[in-house]
Scaffold this motif. Structure first.
Motif, PDB file in Angstrom:
ATOM      1  N   ALA A  82       0.820  -1.221   0.000  1.00 46.45           N
ATOM      2  CA  ALA A  82       0.000   0.000   0.000  1.00 46.45           C
ATOM      3  C   ALA A  82       0.847   1.261   0.000  1.00 46.45           C
ATOM      4  O   ALA A  82       0.367   2.339  -0.384  1.00 46.45           O
ATOM      5  CB  ALA A  82      -0.936  -0.012   1.205  1.00 46.45           C
ATOM      6  N   GLY A  83       2.109   1.153   0.399  1.00 42.74           N
ATOM      7  CA  GLY A  83       3.002   2.306   0.400  1.00 42.74           C
ATOM      8  C   GLY A  83       3.720   2.524  -0.912  1.00 42.74           C
ATOM      9  O   GLY A  83       4.462   3.501  -1.060  1.00 42.74           O
ATOM     10  N   SER A  84       3.509   1.640  -1.890  1.00 41.54           N
ATOM     11  CA  SER A  84       4.156   1.767  -3.198  1.00 41.54           C
ATOM     12  C   SER A  84       3.364   2.698  -4.103  1.00 41.54           C
ATOM     13  O   SER A  84       2.144   2.844  -3.969  1.00 41.54           O
ATOM     14  CB  SER A  84       4.267   0.384  -3.849  1.00 41.54           C
ATOM     15  N   THR A  85       4.059   3.282  -5.061  1.00 41.08           N
ATOM     16  CA  THR A  85       3.388   4.152  -6.036  1.00 41.08           C
ATOM     17  C   THR A  85       2.703   3.345  -7.141  1.00 41.08           C
ATOM     18  O   THR A  85       1.832   3.861  -7.833  1.00 41.08           O
ATOM     19  CB  THR A  85       4.401   5.114  -6.689  1.00 41.08           C
ATOM     20  N   ALA A  86       3.097   2.087  -7.295  1.00 35.42           N
ATOM     21  CA  ALA A  86       2.494   1.244  -8.329  1.00 35.42           C
ATOM     22  C   ALA A  86       2.501  -0.209  -7.864  1.00 35.42           C
ATOM     23  O   ALA A  86       3.203  -1.055  -8.425  1.00 35.42           O
ATOM     24  CB  ALA A  86       3.244   1.391  -9.654  1.00 35.42           C
ATOM     25  N   PRO A  87       1.721  -0.530  -6.847  1.00 35.33           N
ATOM     26  CA  PRO A  87       1.762  -1.875  -6.273  1.00 35.33           C
ATOM     27  C   PRO A  87       1.015  -2.900  -7.123  1.00 35.33           C
ATOM     28  O   PRO A  87      -0.026  -2.599  -7.703  1.00 35.33           O
ATOM     29  CB  PRO A  87       1.072  -1.698  -4.924  1.00 35.33           C
ATOM     30  N   ALA A  88       1.555  -4.119  -7.157  1.00 37.93           N
ATOM     31  CA  ALA A  88       0.922  -5.169  -7.959  1.00 37.93           C
ATOM     32  C   ALA A  88       1.192  -6.543  -7.369  1.00 37.93           C
ATOM     33  O   ALA A  88       2.273  -6.794  -6.826  1.00 37.93           O
ATOM     34  CB  ALA A  88       1.425  -5.127  -9.403  1.00 37.93           C
ATOM     35  N   ILE A  89       0.197  -7.406  -7.482  1.00 34.85           N
ATOM     36  CA  ILE A  89       0.323  -8.811  -7.119  1.00 34.85           C
ATOM     37  C   ILE A  89      -0.007  -9.635  -8.354  1.00 34.85           C
ATOM     38  O   ILE A  89      -0.998  -9.367  -9.035  1.00 34.85           O
ATOM     39  CB  ILE A  89      -0.642  -9.189  -5.982  1.00 34.85           C
ATOM     40  N   VAL A  90       0.828 -10.639  -8.633  1.00 35.58           N
ATOM     41  CA  VAL A  90       0.565 -11.555  -9.744  1.00 35.58           C
ATOM     42  C   VAL A  90       0.683 -12.978  -9.225  1.00 35.58           C
ATOM     43  O   VAL A  90       1.716 -13.352  -8.662  1.00 35.58           O
ATOM     44  CB  VAL A  90       1.538 -11.355 -10.920  1.00 35.58           C
ATOM     45  N   PHE A  91      -0.360 -13.763  -9.406  1.00 34.83           N
ATOM     46  CA  PHE A  91      -0.348 -15.174  -9.036  1.00 34.83           C
ATOM     47  C   PHE A  91      -0.142 -16.021 -10.284  1.00 34.83           C
ATOM     48  O   PHE A  91      -0.622 -15.676 -11.367  1.00 34.83           O
ATOM     49  CB  PHE A  91      -1.681 -15.593  -8.398  1.00 34.83           C
ATOM     50  N   VAL A  92       0.506 -17.170 -10.101  1.00 33.03           N
ATOM     51  CA  VAL A  92       0.559 -18.164 -11.172  1.00 33.03           C
ATOM     52  C   VAL A  92      -0.562 -19.162 -10.922  1.00 33.03           C
ATOM     53  O   VAL A  92      -0.541 -19.914  -9.952  1.00 33.03           O
ATOM     54  CB  VAL A  92       1.918 -18.878 -11.224  1.00 33.03           C
ATOM     55  N   ALA A  93      -1.554 -19.130 -11.793  1.00 36.39           N
ATOM     56  CA  ALA A  93      -2.654 -20.089 -11.741  1.00 36.39           C
ATOM     57  C   ALA A  93      -2.399 -21.115 -12.848  1.00 36.39           C
ATOM     58  O   ALA A  93      -1.274 -21.578 -13.009  1.00 36.39           O
ATOM     59  CB  ALA A  93      -3.996 -19.393 -11.899  1.00 36.39           C
ATOM     60  N   SER A  94      -3.415 -21.463 -13.620  1.00 39.21           N
ATOM     61  CA  SER A  94      -3.247 -22.472 -14.666  1.00 39.21           C
ATOM     62  C   SER A  94      -4.495 -22.511 -15.534  1.00 39.21           C
ATOM     63  O   SER A  94      -5.587 -22.139 -15.083  1.00 39.21           O
ATOM     64  CB  SER A  94      -3.024 -23.850 -14.036  1.00 39.21           C
ATOM     65  N   ASP A  95      -4.340 -23.009 -16.767  1.00 36.97           N
ATOM     66  CA  ASP A  95      -5.544 -23.246 -17.560  1.00 36.97           C
ATOM     67  C   ASP A  95      -6.388 -24.355 -16.930  1.00 36.97           C
ATOM     68  O   ASP A  95      -7.575 -24.506 -17.241  1.00 36.97           O
ATOM     69  CB  ASP A  95      -5.199 -23.561 -19.009  1.00 36.97           C
ATOM     70  N   SER A  96      -5.791 -25.108 -16.003  1.00 33.31           N
ATOM     71  CA  SER A  96      -6.534 -26.134 -15.270  1.00 33.31           C
ATOM     72  C   SER A  96      -7.514 -25.531 -14.266  1.00 33.31           C
ATOM     73  O   SER A  96      -8.270 -26.265 -13.633  1.00 33.31           O
ATOM     74  CB  SER A  96      -5.569 -27.072 -14.534  1.00 33.31           C
ATOM     75  N   GLY A  97      -7.508 -24.215 -14.134  1.00 34.01           N
ATOM     76  CA  GLY A  97      -8.542 -23.544 -13.366  1.00 34.01           C
ATOM     77  C   GLY A  97      -9.807 -23.336 -14.184  1.00 34.01           C
ATOM     78  O   GLY A  97     -10.859 -22.971 -13.644  1.00 34.01           O
ATOM     79  N   PHE A  98      -9.710 -23.565 -15.493  1.00 34.67           N
ATOM     80  CA  PHE A  98     -10.847 -23.412 -16.401  1.00 34.67           C
ATOM     81  C   PHE A  98     -11.365 -24.757 -16.915  1.00 34.67           C
ATOM     82  O   PHE A  98     -12.568 -24.938 -17.087  1.00 34.67           O
ATOM     83  CB  PHE A  98     -10.449 -22.572 -17.620  1.00 34.67           C
ATOM     84  N   VAL A  99     -10.444 -25.649 -17.208  1.00 34.51           N
ATOM     85  CA  VAL A  99     -10.803 -26.948 -17.776  1.00 34.51           C
ATOM     86  C   VAL A  99     -10.116 -28.052 -16.984  1.00 34.51           C
ATOM     87  O   VAL A  99      -9.072 -27.826 -16.365  1.00 34.51           O
ATOM     88  CB  VAL A  99     -10.396 -27.042 -19.265  1.00 34.51           C
ATOM     89  N   ALA A 100     -10.710 -29.245 -17.017  1.00 36.92           N
ATOM     90  CA  ALA A 100     -10.184 -30.354 -16.227  1.00 36.92           C
ATOM     91  C   ALA A 100      -9.700 -31.491 -17.109  1.00 36.92           C
ATOM     92  O   ALA A 100     -10.238 -31.739 -18.185  1.00 36.92           O
ATOM     93  CB  ALA A 100     -11.250 -30.865 -15.265  1.00 36.92           C
ATOM     94  N   ALA A 101      -8.660 -32.171 -16.616  1.00 36.02           N
ATOM     95  CA  ALA A 101      -8.174 -33.398 -17.240  1.00 36.02           C
ATOM     96  C   ALA A 101      -8.334 -34.525 -16.232  1.00 36.02           C
ATOM     97  O   ALA A 101      -8.379 -34.282 -15.021  1.00 36.02           O
ATOM     98  CB  ALA A 101      -6.702 -33.237 -17.637  1.00 36.02           C
ATOM     99  N   PRO A 102      -8.434 -35.745 -16.692  1.00 32.15           N
ATOM    100  CA  PRO A 102      -8.614 -36.864 -15.765  1.00 32.15           C
ATOM    101  C   PRO A 102      -7.478 -36.966 -14.748  1.00 32.15           C
ATOM    102  O   PRO A 102      -6.313 -36.744 -15.085  1.00 32.15           O
ATOM    103  CB  PRO A 102      -8.625 -38.088 -16.694  1.00 32.15           C
ATOM    104  N   GLY A 103      -7.841 -37.270 -13.521  1.00 29.80           N
ATOM    105  CA  GLY A 103      -6.841 -37.506 -12.493  1.00 29.80           C
ATOM    106  C   GLY A 103      -6.182 -36.271 -11.924  1.00 29.80           C
ATOM    107  O   GLY A 103      -5.101 -36.357 -11.333  1.00 29.80           O
ATOM    108  N   MET A 104      -6.822 -35.119 -12.065  1.00 27.26           N
ATOM    109  CA  MET A 104      -6.215 -33.864 -11.587  1.00 27.26           C
ATOM    110  C   MET A 104      -7.174 -33.059 -10.708  1.00 27.26           C
ATOM    111  O   MET A 104      -7.111 -31.839 -10.680  1.00 27.26           O
ATOM    112  CB  MET A 104      -5.756 -33.016 -12.777  1.00 27.26           C
ATOM    113  N   ALA A 105      -8.043 -33.719  -9.977  1.00 25.60           N
ATOM    114  CA  ALA A 105      -9.086 -33.019  -9.224  1.00 25.60           C
ATOM    115  C   ALA A 105      -8.513 -32.026  -8.217  1.00 25.60           C
ATOM    116  O   ALA A 105      -8.987 -30.889  -8.112  1.00 25.60           O
ATOM    117  CB  ALA A 105      -9.984 -34.028  -8.516  1.00 25.60           C
TER     118      ALA A 105
END
Length: 235
Positions: free
Chosen positions: A117-140
């Protein structure tokens, strides 16, 4: 394009290898000062501040936050139980996957936000995955954890908006990392689909972390060679 990252203070989790390592190197090349939180020991060739610990330990995460901070990148993650039908996954394995991939991101953002909050241009970036949108077998477990990161990104973007902290995530498909090769074994080299390089993902992370993307907030940036855009209609 000047991303405006020179001199910025950056914290990266999971920076020892794979996407995290590529991200650390990319920030260093831009002139940023980088702190890394990782369970692995510090590689000798990286000029960074290294904090050794687990992203699921709240006190460790809290202690890793630098006094000044502009950017946070959550790269730490695990595959969890792979190739197991959901009916076969143990409670402990499912819980551990969510703790690392989802709760770890939450703890990172929670404790970084007051300093960001004290930064002039603060940012957070997470690494998610396309597996957050679609599923493959055995990856629940993995799919559930990454789907959670997508909504956590949106929720934090809303909660942190008053402090000017942008929160976004990148959602790559298969990336050539030690984790992916370990999961797939010999089958990795026989994949019949495009494969991302860690550097491809790192470039997207740097853009989302930079003032160049100041209008981008609460989004999921998908890197999958158009996979999610492709219809299954038999035409």
């Amino acid at each position: 394009m000047d991303l405006g990252l020179s001199g910025r203070s950056v914290l990266v989790t999971g920076g020892a290898s794979g996407i995290g390592r590529a991200t650390v190197e990319a920030f260093l090349a831009e002139g940023a000062a980088v702190t890394v939180l990782d369970r692995a020991p510090k590689p000798e060739d990286l000029d960074v501040t290294w904090v050794r610990g687990d992203v699921t330990d709240e006190e460790t995460v809290r202690s890793a936050i630098p006094r000044e901070l502009d950017v946070v990148v959550g790269c730490a993650g695990i595959s969890g139980p792979m190739g197991q039908d959901a009916r076969e996954i143990g409670h402990a394995d499912f819980t551990r996957t969510l703790e690392v991939n989802l709760t770890g991101q939450f703890l990172l953002a929670k404790h970084a936000a007051p300093v960001l909050a004290g930064s002039t241009a603060p940012a957070i970036v997470f690494v998610a995955s396309d597996s957050g949108f679609v599923a493959a077998p055995g990856m629940a477990a993995y799919c559930a954890s990454k789907g959670g990161v997508l909504m956590l990104t949106k929720a934090l973007a809303v909660d942190f908006r008053s402090d000017g902290i942008r929160v976004n995530c990148v959602c790559p498909s298969i990336v050539d990392t030690p984790m992916a090769r370990g999961d797939l074994g010999d089958a990795f080299d026989e994949l019949d689909c495009p494969v991302l390089r860690p550097e491809d993902v790192a470039r997207s992370i740097l853009y989302l972390a930079s003032p160049a993307s100041r209008g981008v907030n609460g989004t999921a940036h998908v890197l999958d060679f158009g996979g999610l855009a492709t219809s299954t209609f038999p035409a």
